[in-house]
Design an enzyme around this catalytic site. Structure first.
Site, mmCIF file in Angstrom:
data_model
loop_
_atom_site.group_PDB
_atom_site.id
_atom_site.type_symbol
_atom_site.label_atom_id
_atom_site.label_comp_id
_atom_site.label_asym_id
_atom_site.label_seq_id
_atom_site.Cartn_x
_atom_site.Cartn_y
_atom_site.Cartn_z
ATOM 1 N N HIS A 1 0.853 -1.193 0.000
ATOM 2 C CA HIS A 1 0.000 0.000 0.000
ATOM 3 C C HIS A 1 0.882 1.233 0.000
ATOM 4 O O HIS A 1 1.853 1.315 0.736
ATOM 5 C CB HIS A 1 -0.955 0.014 1.202
ATOM 6 C CG HIS A 1 -0.273 -0.241 2.500
ATOM 7 N ND1 HIS A 1 0.100 -1.503 2.904
ATOM 8 C CD2 HIS A 1 0.130 0.603 3.468
ATOM 9 C CE1 HIS A 1 0.687 -1.434 4.073
ATOM 10 N NE2 HIS A 1 0.745 -0.160 4.444
ATOM 11 N N HIS B 1 1.228 5.161 0.814
ATOM 12 C CA HIS B 1 0.633 6.197 1.671
ATOM 13 C C HIS B 1 0.675 7.541 0.956
ATOM 14 O O HIS B 1 1.716 7.918 0.397
ATOM 15 C CB HIS B 1 1.438 6.360 2.963
ATOM 16 C CG HIS B 1 1.404 5.199 3.896
ATOM 17 N ND1 HIS B 1 0.625 5.179 5.032
ATOM 18 C CD2 HIS B 1 2.064 4.019 3.883
ATOM 19 C CE1 HIS B 1 0.816 4.034 5.683
ATOM 20 N NE2 HIS B 1 1.691 3.313 5.011
HETATM 21 P P1 5GP Z 1 2.102 0.222 7.179
HETATM 22 O O1 5GP Z 1 2.809 0.447 8.490
HETATM 23 O O2 5GP Z 1 1.870 -1.234 6.936
HETATM 24 O O3 5GP Z 1 2.777 0.921 6.024
HETATM 25 O O4 5GP Z 1 0.707 0.951 7.301
HETATM 26 C C1 5GP Z 1 -0.482 0.289 7.562
HETATM 27 C C2 5GP Z 1 -1.544 1.348 7.651
HETATM 28 O O5 5GP Z 1 -2.804 0.720 7.563
HETATM 29 C C3 5GP Z 1 -1.514 2.125 8.969
HETATM 30 O O6 5GP Z 1 -1.351 3.512 8.681
HETATM 31 C C4 5GP Z 1 -2.844 1.806 9.603
HETATM 32 O O7 5GP Z 1 -3.423 2.910 10.264
HETATM 33 C C5 5GP Z 1 -3.694 1.369 8.426
HETATM 34 N N1 5GP Z 1 -4.710 0.383 8.757
HETATM 35 C C6 5GP Z 1 -4.539 -0.752 9.473
HETATM 36 N N2 5GP Z 1 -5.689 -1.436 9.542
HETATM 37 C C7 5GP Z 1 -6.611 -0.726 8.848
HETATM 38 C C8 5GP Z 1 -7.989 -0.930 8.547
HETATM 39 O O8 5GP Z 1 -8.618 -1.904 8.957
HETATM 40 N N3 5GP Z 1 -8.601 0.020 7.789
HETATM 41 C C9 5GP Z 1 -7.929 1.109 7.320
HETATM 42 N N4 5GP Z 1 -8.622 1.983 6.567
HETATM 43 N N5 5GP Z 1 -6.627 1.335 7.583
HETATM 44 C C10 5GP Z 1 -5.982 0.431 8.347
#
Ligand code: 5GP
Ligand code: ZN
Length: 148
Positions: A105, A107
């Site tokens: 994903h 950001h």
């Molecule tokens: P990472 O650290 O993997 O780059 O970011 C994961 C992101 O996913 C985090 O910013 C977190 O807030 C978001 N996130 C985790 N679970 C969910 C969810 O169930 N729904 C949404 N919309 N965002 C999520």
């Protein structure tokens, strides 16, 4: 389009399948963009390939292009809608880089002149200092790895 890889235990696959609700701001044949549930700023958005790929290097050509296309299309509207002065766009790629959800994903984090945040360069607390020889060596090793 061929069937997408899927992981039934993955939270983002479950959002793609509409098993879990999300605030969707864009839908494409290969991508979905949703608001982050724990935003760092208003409008913090995640751009997700519909297929389950853990890291960027695992995403096939078409989906990889679609993710970048969605990022590029969404940054402007997100900045306009939130009144942002800029944005930080990036991927935590792999657990060592802080990736918590193992489904790629990107950001999009709206940034404001007075938000107190830093640039991507702040992700490493103690940057390395490399000699010209070391820089030449790592460049050559990467070129070899690309060609391999
Ligand atoms: P990472 O650290 O993997 O780059 O970011 C994961 C992101 O996913 C985090 O910013 C977190 O807030 C978001 N996130 C985790 N679970 C969910 C969810 O169930 N729904 C949404 N919309 N965002 C999520
Ligand atoms: Zn997934």
């Amino acid at each position: 389009m061929s069937e997408q890889p899927h992981d039934e235990d993955c939270i983002f696959c479950r959002i793609v399948d509409e098993e879990i609700p999300a605030r969707t701001i864009h839908e494409g044949p290969e991508t979905l963009a949703i608001l982050d549930a724990n935003p760092l700023a208003p409008g913090h958005t995640l751009v997700i390939p519909r297929g389950h790929y853990e890291t960027i290097q695992g995403v096939p050509d078409g989906a990889r292009a679609a993710v970048f296309d969605a990022l590029g299309r969404l940054v402007g509207p997100i900045e306009r809608a939130t009144g942002a002065d800029g944005s930080t766009v990036g991927f935590n790629n792999g657990a060592a880089a802080g990736q918590e959800v193992p489904h790629v994903h990107g950001h999009i984090i709206p940034r404001f002149d007075d938000d107190g945040g830093g640039p991507i360069h702040d992700v490493i607390a103690s940057p390395v200092s490399l000699t010209e020889t070391e820089l030449d060596d790592i460049a050559a090793r990467i070129v070899d790895a690309v060609d391999a």
